[in-house]
Design a protein around this motif. Sequence first.
Motif, mmCIF file in Angstrom:
data_model
loop_
_atom_site.group_PDB
_atom_site.id
_atom_site.type_symbol
_atom_site.label_atom_id
_atom_site.label_comp_id
_atom_site.label_asym_id
_atom_site.label_seq_id
_atom_site.Cartn_x
_atom_site.Cartn_y
_atom_site.Cartn_z
ATOM 1 N N GLN A 285 -61.919 18.550 -6.181
ATOM 2 C CA GLN A 285 -62.223 19.910 -6.644
ATOM 3 C C GLN A 285 -61.410 20.244 -7.899
ATOM 4 O O GLN A 285 -61.935 20.792 -8.877
ATOM 5 C CB GLN A 285 -61.889 20.937 -5.556
ATOM 6 C CG GLN A 285 -62.902 21.082 -4.449
ATOM 7 C CD GLN A 285 -62.468 22.133 -3.434
ATOM 8 O OE1 GLN A 285 -61.281 22.424 -3.278
ATOM 9 N NE2 GLN A 285 -63.435 22.718 -2.730
ATOM 10 N N ARG A 286 -60.132 19.946 -7.892
ATOM 11 C CA ARG A 286 -59.273 20.286 -9.024
ATOM 12 C C ARG A 286 -59.515 19.382 -10.226
ATOM 13 O O ARG A 286 -59.423 19.834 -11.369
ATOM 14 C CB ARG A 286 -57.801 20.217 -8.604
ATOM 15 C CG ARG A 286 -57.314 21.518 -7.951
ATOM 16 C CD ARG A 286 -57.590 21.579 -6.493
ATOM 17 N NE ARG A 286 -57.302 22.918 -5.949
ATOM 18 C CZ ARG A 286 -57.913 23.408 -4.881
ATOM 19 N NH1 ARG A 286 -58.839 22.687 -4.239
ATOM 20 N NH2 ARG A 286 -57.639 24.614 -4.439
ATOM 21 N N GLY B 210 -48.816 25.439 -10.819
ATOM 22 C CA GLY B 210 -48.898 25.178 -9.401
ATOM 23 C C GLY B 210 -49.818 26.131 -8.689
ATOM 24 O O GLY B 210 -50.941 25.772 -8.326
ATOM 25 N N VAL B 211 -49.371 27.375 -8.507
ATOM 26 C CA VAL B 211 -50.135 28.346 -7.734
ATOM 27 C C VAL B 211 -51.525 28.567 -8.334
ATOM 28 O O VAL B 211 -52.504 28.757 -7.615
ATOM 29 C CB VAL B 211 -49.372 29.682 -7.621
ATOM 30 C CG1 VAL B 211 -50.221 30.737 -6.931
ATOM 31 C CG2 VAL B 211 -48.080 29.476 -6.841
ATOM 32 N N GLY B 212 -51.629 28.531 -9.663
ATOM 33 C CA GLY B 212 -52.939 28.704 -10.296
ATOM 34 C C GLY B 212 -53.956 27.702 -9.800
ATOM 35 O O GLY B 212 -55.110 28.051 -9.497
ATOM 36 N N TRP B 213 -53.542 26.446 -9.680
ATOM 37 C CA TRP B 213 -54.453 25.402 -9.180
ATOM 38 C C TRP B 213 -54.663 25.521 -7.680
ATOM 39 O O TRP B 213 -55.741 25.194 -7.165
ATOM 40 C CB TRP B 213 -53.897 24.021 -9.507
ATOM 41 C CG TRP B 213 -54.056 23.631 -10.934
ATOM 42 C CD1 TRP B 213 -53.082 23.553 -11.892
ATOM 43 C CD2 TRP B 213 -55.281 23.279 -11.588
ATOM 44 N NE1 TRP B 213 -53.620 23.174 -13.085
ATOM 45 C CE2 TRP B 213 -54.964 22.989 -12.930
ATOM 46 C CE3 TRP B 213 -56.605 23.159 -11.160
ATOM 47 C CZ2 TRP B 213 -55.934 22.594 -13.864
ATOM 48 C CZ3 TRP B 213 -57.569 22.774 -12.080
ATOM 49 C CH2 TRP B 213 -57.237 22.497 -13.416
ATOM 50 N N LEU B 214 -53.632 25.954 -6.974
ATOM 51 C CA LEU B 214 -53.742 26.106 -5.523
ATOM 52 C C LEU B 214 -54.845 27.108 -5.169
ATOM 53 O O LEU B 214 -55.660 26.856 -4.280
ATOM 54 C CB LEU B 214 -52.384 26.559 -4.989
ATOM 55 C CG LEU B 214 -52.130 26.628 -3.497
ATOM 56 C CD1 LEU B 214 -50.631 26.525 -3.230
ATOM 57 C CD2 LEU B 214 -52.652 27.932 -2.906
ATOM 58 N N THR B 215 -54.869 28.225 -5.884
ATOM 59 C CA THR B 215 -55.797 29.306 -5.539
ATOM 60 C C THR B 215 -57.102 29.263 -6.319
ATOM 61 O O THR B 215 -58.039 29.998 -5.989
ATOM 62 C CB THR B 215 -55.131 30.675 -5.782
ATOM 63 O OG1 THR B 215 -54.618 30.716 -7.121
ATOM 64 C CG2 THR B 215 -53.991 30.894 -4.804
ATOM 65 N N ALA C 154 -56.450 35.535 -4.629
ATOM 66 C CA ALA C 154 -55.101 35.815 -4.130
ATOM 67 C C ALA C 154 -54.621 34.675 -3.230
ATOM 68 O O ALA C 154 -55.396 34.085 -2.473
ATOM 69 C CB ALA C 154 -55.095 37.125 -3.352
ATOM 70 N N LEU C 155 -53.341 34.379 -3.319
ATOM 71 C CA LEU C 155 -52.745 33.345 -2.491
ATOM 72 C C LEU C 155 -52.599 33.824 -1.055
ATOM 73 O O LEU C 155 -52.099 34.923 -0.797
ATOM 74 C CB LEU C 155 -51.366 32.963 -3.040
ATOM 75 C CG LEU C 155 -50.533 31.988 -2.214
ATOM 76 C CD1 LEU C 155 -51.227 30.648 -2.087
ATOM 77 C CD2 LEU C 155 -49.147 31.824 -2.818
ATOM 78 N N ASP C 156 -53.033 32.997 -0.103
ATOM 79 C CA ASP C 156 -52.881 33.287 1.320
ATOM 80 C C ASP C 156 -51.697 32.478 1.844
ATOM 81 O O ASP C 156 -51.828 31.275 2.105
ATOM 82 C CB ASP C 156 -54.164 32.929 2.070
ATOM 83 C CG ASP C 156 -54.070 33.222 3.561
ATOM 84 O OD1 ASP C 156 -53.047 33.777 4.001
ATOM 85 O OD2 ASP C 156 -55.020 32.868 4.292
ATOM 86 N N PHE C 157 -50.538 33.109 1.965
ATOM 87 C CA PHE C 157 -49.340 32.400 2.402
ATOM 88 C C PHE C 157 -49.483 31.877 3.834
ATOM 89 O O PHE C 157 -48.890 30.859 4.184
ATOM 90 C CB PHE C 157 -48.121 33.324 2.307
ATOM 91 C CG PHE C 157 -47.577 33.470 0.923
ATOM 92 C CD1 PHE C 157 -46.709 32.532 0.393
ATOM 93 C CD2 PHE C 157 -47.943 34.554 0.132
ATOM 94 C CE1 PHE C 157 -46.205 32.658 -0.893
ATOM 95 C CE2 PHE C 157 -47.448 34.691 -1.157
ATOM 96 C CZ PHE C 157 -46.578 33.744 -1.668
ATOM 97 N N LEU D 275 -59.056 25.998 5.577
ATOM 98 C CA LEU D 275 -58.684 27.384 5.315
ATOM 99 C C LEU D 275 -57.480 27.443 4.369
ATOM 100 O O LEU D 275 -56.436 26.858 4.645
ATOM 101 C CB LEU D 275 -58.355 28.107 6.622
ATOM 102 C CG LEU D 275 -59.514 28.303 7.604
ATOM 103 C CD1 LEU D 275 -59.026 28.959 8.889
ATOM 104 C CD2 LEU D 275 -60.624 29.141 6.970
ATOM 105 N N GLY D 276 -57.639 28.150 3.266
ATOM 106 C CA GLY D 276 -56.576 28.253 2.294
ATOM 107 C C GLY D 276 -56.287 26.962 1.575
ATOM 108 O O GLY D 276 -55.220 26.803 0.956
ATOM 109 N N TYR D 277 -57.243 26.042 1.604
ATOM 110 C CA TYR D 277 -57.038 24.710 1.015
ATOM 111 C C TYR D 277 -58.219 24.333 0.123
ATOM 112 O O TYR D 277 -58.083 24.255 -1.093
ATOM 113 C CB TYR D 277 -56.838 23.702 2.140
ATOM 114 C CG TYR D 277 -56.405 22.327 1.697
ATOM 115 C CD1 TYR D 277 -55.238 22.149 0.956
ATOM 116 C CD2 TYR D 277 -57.132 21.203 2.060
ATOM 117 C CE1 TYR D 277 -54.822 20.886 0.565
ATOM 118 C CE2 TYR D 277 -56.724 19.936 1.683
ATOM 119 C CZ TYR D 277 -55.569 19.771 0.938
ATOM 120 O OH TYR D 277 -55.161 18.517 0.565
#
Length: 375
Positions: free
Chosen positions: A44-45, A327-332, A349-352, A365-367
Motif C-alpha cells: 500500500q505504501r 513516520g506518522v504520515g505514512w502510518l495514517t 487521524a491516528l488511532d493509538f 484495524l489501524g493498519y
Amino acid sequence: MSTLFTPLTLGSTTISNRLGMSALTRSRSSKTVPNDIMLKYYVQRATGGAGLIVTEGVLITRQGSEWPEAPGIWEKSQIDGWKKITDGVHNAGSKIYAQLWHLGRIAHPDAPEQIAAGVPVYAPSAISARGGKFRFLPGAPGYVKPTKIEDPTVLIAQFKEAAINAKAAGFDGVELHGATGYLVHQFLDSASNQRTDKWGGSPENRARFALETLKALVEVFGPNVAVKLSPASGYNDVGMPLQDTIDTFGHLLREADKLGLAYVTFMRYVPYLDPVFDGKKRGTQHDVLSTFSPFLTKTPIFVNAGITPAEAEELVSSGKVAGVFNGVGWLTHPDFGTRIKAGKPLDNALDFATLYGAEGVDPALGYTDYKEAVY
C-alpha cells in the motif's frame, strides 16, 4: 513540491523521490514471521508514493521485545516472508531497506522469545534502563538489569548474519538502528556504557561498536548501508551532556563518512519521546541537523521527526538534506506521497488504540484500513 519529487541515487540504488517512509514498529507479524497482512501494508505504501521504505525494526536474533509480534530475520521462514514483501514493494515501483535492530538492555528475560533464545538480556554494561512496561507479561514489569556482553564481536557477527539474510530476502539495503536507546545507542551513551575496555570510556571507544558493525554490514551490502541516529533522544533512558554528545557522535560521523554509506538519518528532538526522570527530561535538546551535518562531507543526509511537507521541500531544495523520512504520515495515509504531490489534505487521524495491534483483534484495524484520498 518540485524538488521533493526528483530522483536520488543512494549507493547503487536510485529512488524515485526524496520522500521516504521511516521505520515504524507495528507488531503484526505471525510471532516473528512476516505475513500477508504485512505484505499488504508495505505494498500500500509503495503504491502510495514512497521513494524508499525502511521496514519496522527487524530483530536480528531472538529477543524479549515489548512488541511480541515484532518480525525477525534469523531463520528461513522469516527470510521467505520478507522476500514476498520485497518483491511486492519492487513490483509497486519502490525500494526497501531492512532496519536491523537489537534491543540490548531494552528486552525482558521473561518474554517468550527471550526464553526461547536461552540467553540473558545482553548490554554493553550491567546497568538497567529506567522505565519500560511489558504489558503482555504479568504485572507489566519494567526493564531489568542486563548481563554485560563480554565480547561485543559476537553481536557484530549477528548483525552481519542478519545482513546476509536481508540480501537473500531481496532487500535493496540495510539501515542500522543506532537510535532511541537500543543496543547501538547503548554503546554510544556514557550512562549506559561504562566499560573500561576498548569498547567504552572515551568517545572514540564508545563509537567503536557502531563503526565496526557498519563495516561488517558494508562487507555484505557494499554502498547500500545506512544508519539512523538520534543524538538528542532521551528515549529508553539515554542522553549525555551536550559536549559529550557532540564529541561522541561527531567522531562516529567523521569515521562513518569514510565508509561510503548510502545515507545517515538524523532524528530530531521529539518531546513526547523524551521521558521525565527525577523531575526533568532525559534527553539533550539541541538542533541535531545543524550540529552534526558538518561532520558529513560525502554521505547523503536524511532527517525525520515531525517534518511537514512544506518543510521537507525547503530542506531538500536548499540542499540542507538529500531527503526526508516521515513516520506518522505514512502510518495514517497509505497514499502519503501521492497525496502530497497532488495537494490533497492529510486528514486521517491516528488511532493509538490500534497502533500495535492486540490479541484477538483484527490486525487490519489501524493498519491496512486507513483510507486513501479521492483523486
